[in-house]
Design a protein around this motif. Sequence first.
Motif, short mmCIF file in Angstrom:
data_model
loop_
_atom_site.label_atom_id
_atom_site.label_comp_id
_atom_site.label_asym_id
_atom_site.label_seq_id
_atom_site.Cartn_x
_atom_site.Cartn_y
_atom_site.Cartn_z
N THR A 765 -15.14 66.07 77.50
CA THR A 765 -15.05 67.54 77.51
C THR A 765 -13.82 68.00 78.28
N THR A 766 -13.25 67.09 79.09
CA THR A 766 -12.07 67.42 79.88
C THR A 766 -11.07 66.27 79.82
N ILE A 767 -9.84 66.59 79.55
CA ILE A 767 -8.73 65.65 79.71
C ILE A 767 -7.85 66.20 80.81
N LEU A 768 -7.75 65.43 81.89
CA LEU A 768 -7.09 65.89 83.11
C LEU A 768 -5.70 65.27 83.23
N ALA A 769 -4.74 66.08 83.62
CA ALA A 769 -3.37 65.61 83.85
C ALA A 769 -2.97 65.98 85.27
N ARG A 770 -2.84 65.00 86.13
CA ARG A 770 -2.37 65.25 87.50
C ARG A 770 -0.85 65.39 87.46
N SER A 771 -0.34 66.45 88.08
CA SER A 771 1.08 66.70 87.94
C SER A 771 1.60 67.53 89.09
#
Length: 830
Positions: A765-771
């Motif tokens: 349900t979530t695709i996370l991108a640390r940036s």
Amino acid sequence: MAHIAEPKPSDWSKPAFLALSCVGFVSPAHAAAVDPAGNVSDSDVAERSDVIVTGRHEAPVNVKLTAPLIDTPRSITVLSEALIRDTGSVSLVDALRTVPGITFGAAEGGNPIGDRPFIRGFDSQGSTYLDGVRDIGAQSREIFAVEQIEVVKGSNSVLGGRGSAGGTLNIVSKLPKLADFAHADVSYGNADYKRATIDVNHKLNDIIAVRIEGMWHDQDVAGRDAIWQKRWGIAPSITIGLGTPTRLTASYYHLHSNELPDSGLPYGYVCSATICNAPAGDFVLSEPVHHVTTKGGVTGTVPYSTFYGLKDRDFRKSNTDQFTLRAEHDFGSNIMLRNTARFSHTWQGYSFLLPDDSTGNVIGTTTTNGTTGGVTQFTSGGYVWRRANTRAGITNSLINQTDLTAKFDTGPLKHSVAAGLEFSSEDARRGTYVMSNGASISPRCNSTTVARYYCTSLFAPNPNDPWVNYASDTSTVQTPVVRSPSFGDTANTGITRAGYLFDSISLGDWLIANLGARYDDFTSKVRPGRATATSPSIELRRRDRNWSYQAGLVAKPTHNSSLYVSYATSVTPPNSLLGEGQEQNAVGTTVTPLLDQLKPEKTKSLEAGAKADIFDERLSLTAAVFRTESNNARVSVDANTVAFIGKKRVNGFEIGFNGRIINGWTVFGGYSYLDAKIREAGFTALTAAAVGGQAAKTVYVPSVNNGRRFPQTAKDSFTAWTSYETHGFSLGGGAFYTSRVFGGYGDNRTATQNAAGVVTINPATTILARSIPSYWRFDARASYKFTDRIQLSVNAQNLTNKRYFNQAYSSHYASIAPGRTVFGTLSVDY
């Protein structure tokens, strides 16, 4: 905290061998004019602080580059001593910020603290060379003894050996000249910035000269709480035979550093199969915290100055010692034989605070806190776990490198040839410091861990908290911090036998073929740590034999311009970094079925470009388009299988400018565009919990990294530095832009099974991108020369006090850059 002492060299086994055929040394090109006898004119020495090496004159000194820059079919940037000084750079990282296409990665876990440049999207931590010889030990390099820095971009194992998928760095040392001169700088600025350097050269007679550089540095870090840095270094050298056909140079370099290390601020969200507190969405950005509302409803601001570490626990100390012996003999005017023998020893020990978010304690996972066994569990957010990464590491290397260069004709063809042999033994050993920090407690932050200062407030941490070390996370017995037993150390050894040949072949005045090949025989050994002093020891060993190549063609429309195409390869065998960097293709530390499946990773680069020296060869312009591909990167297929099917590709272009537009006006910089995509990243393990009589099952799903942008890589970067000088007054400035950089990716896919053992993959349900966000930074410099020998300058770095992040790690945290730093420097020449 216990006193941390560096182990003596005798505590670590010596490298295995050295071929002591000590013949040869090539002096680097210098800014001052040198006549054929090796003499430097007094006027050049007196004016040495004004000399700007630009255009075709700012040449690399690496003998493996067999043609002038304009005739070399590669992207090469040379940072001169003058540029390094004018930008106020005091470290390798400082200096490289002026080069577009280079970003920096952070340290964590098994990846040691040290310079970690990413060149064209590929980690080049293990591709740094000192005077053409590999420098493997993880360290933060100084520039007080540096003449210039050479950046060669693109795959080039042929130039330096294993690794080098995106490019290499070659640091050129200051060495003796036939002249008498002395130069001293004394600097002072805000954040208690203090620095002093000295460079003294003395001609003993017509063929012998000595030189010594020294440095002392002490500062806090502007805009950061508690952080400080101290270091000192010395670099003496002597050359016998200057101006004669035979020369011998002996040099030594020592650098000692002591600092409170800084890891910046934590990311806000975490998302995995077990914990995901991020909003739902296909591409949710998680940036380092600033304005925050926790799951518990608390809203606050985290100042950019916030430091989550502990003064009583965190430290970093390091020593670097290098002994180099070089000899050179000229056989007439067209043949030279050089030999370099070097012993290098590096040591560093640290407890490195990592503001950890792995259990969701920053933002929180619930709206209210619960209680377990009378202990309040702080699951509603607002806390940071003070995770301590520790390391006590030693590297020793013994390297002998022999180079032969020659120029000759074969009929109508003119050849410029470089050939060589390299023999090296490199040893790296690493252990840890034993300390409790709450790692065995989950969730990490509760009333007990806060009372022990393992966790602290997200909004108002106190670096002066009276932390003490206990025998374990739950023990009440206090104990000093000690180094882990030596029998628990992991030891790596790499032995290299290599040969290489380069040839630039001129076909008349309009066409040049540039060819090169290298053969590497690399033997790697890993001796994993033992559980007890009496536990049996094992050794994992493998041997890789690889060829790497380069080929280029240069067309010369005019003498001062060129058009080129080139192809080059790189090879990264398993255990290439010997534990001194992030090892994507590690041998491992246990005997597993994976060991026999390992293969070298291979990369290739295609590049086309143009170069021109204009304005009477004062200004150099470059442009290039390129593609770098890795088609067999290592990926996981399942628990017992790896496959070399990983695919990564970088398409890009860059432009560069360097030199003098008119008398007194110099420029340096460029623009880089990198379309860097992970095309195939293998698989990720998910565990389906046990149900009834069904045991837990592990299944593998395509990695969330597929199709994503490379971590630690900026799509767009721009740098420009310019200065103008007239009547003793100089004014300069720089602008530096880096677009958004991603640290890593995550999602919340899960696996479940039913009573029949049928496994279902539940989509994310979530695709996370640390940036970290994009940023502009501006610098400025002004100076005035009172006399030919006395100058006063003022540097303002990060002039607008922009608070930006300069390193993104794959999870947990991002490093924050210093705030505005202003310092004045009094320079004296004699």
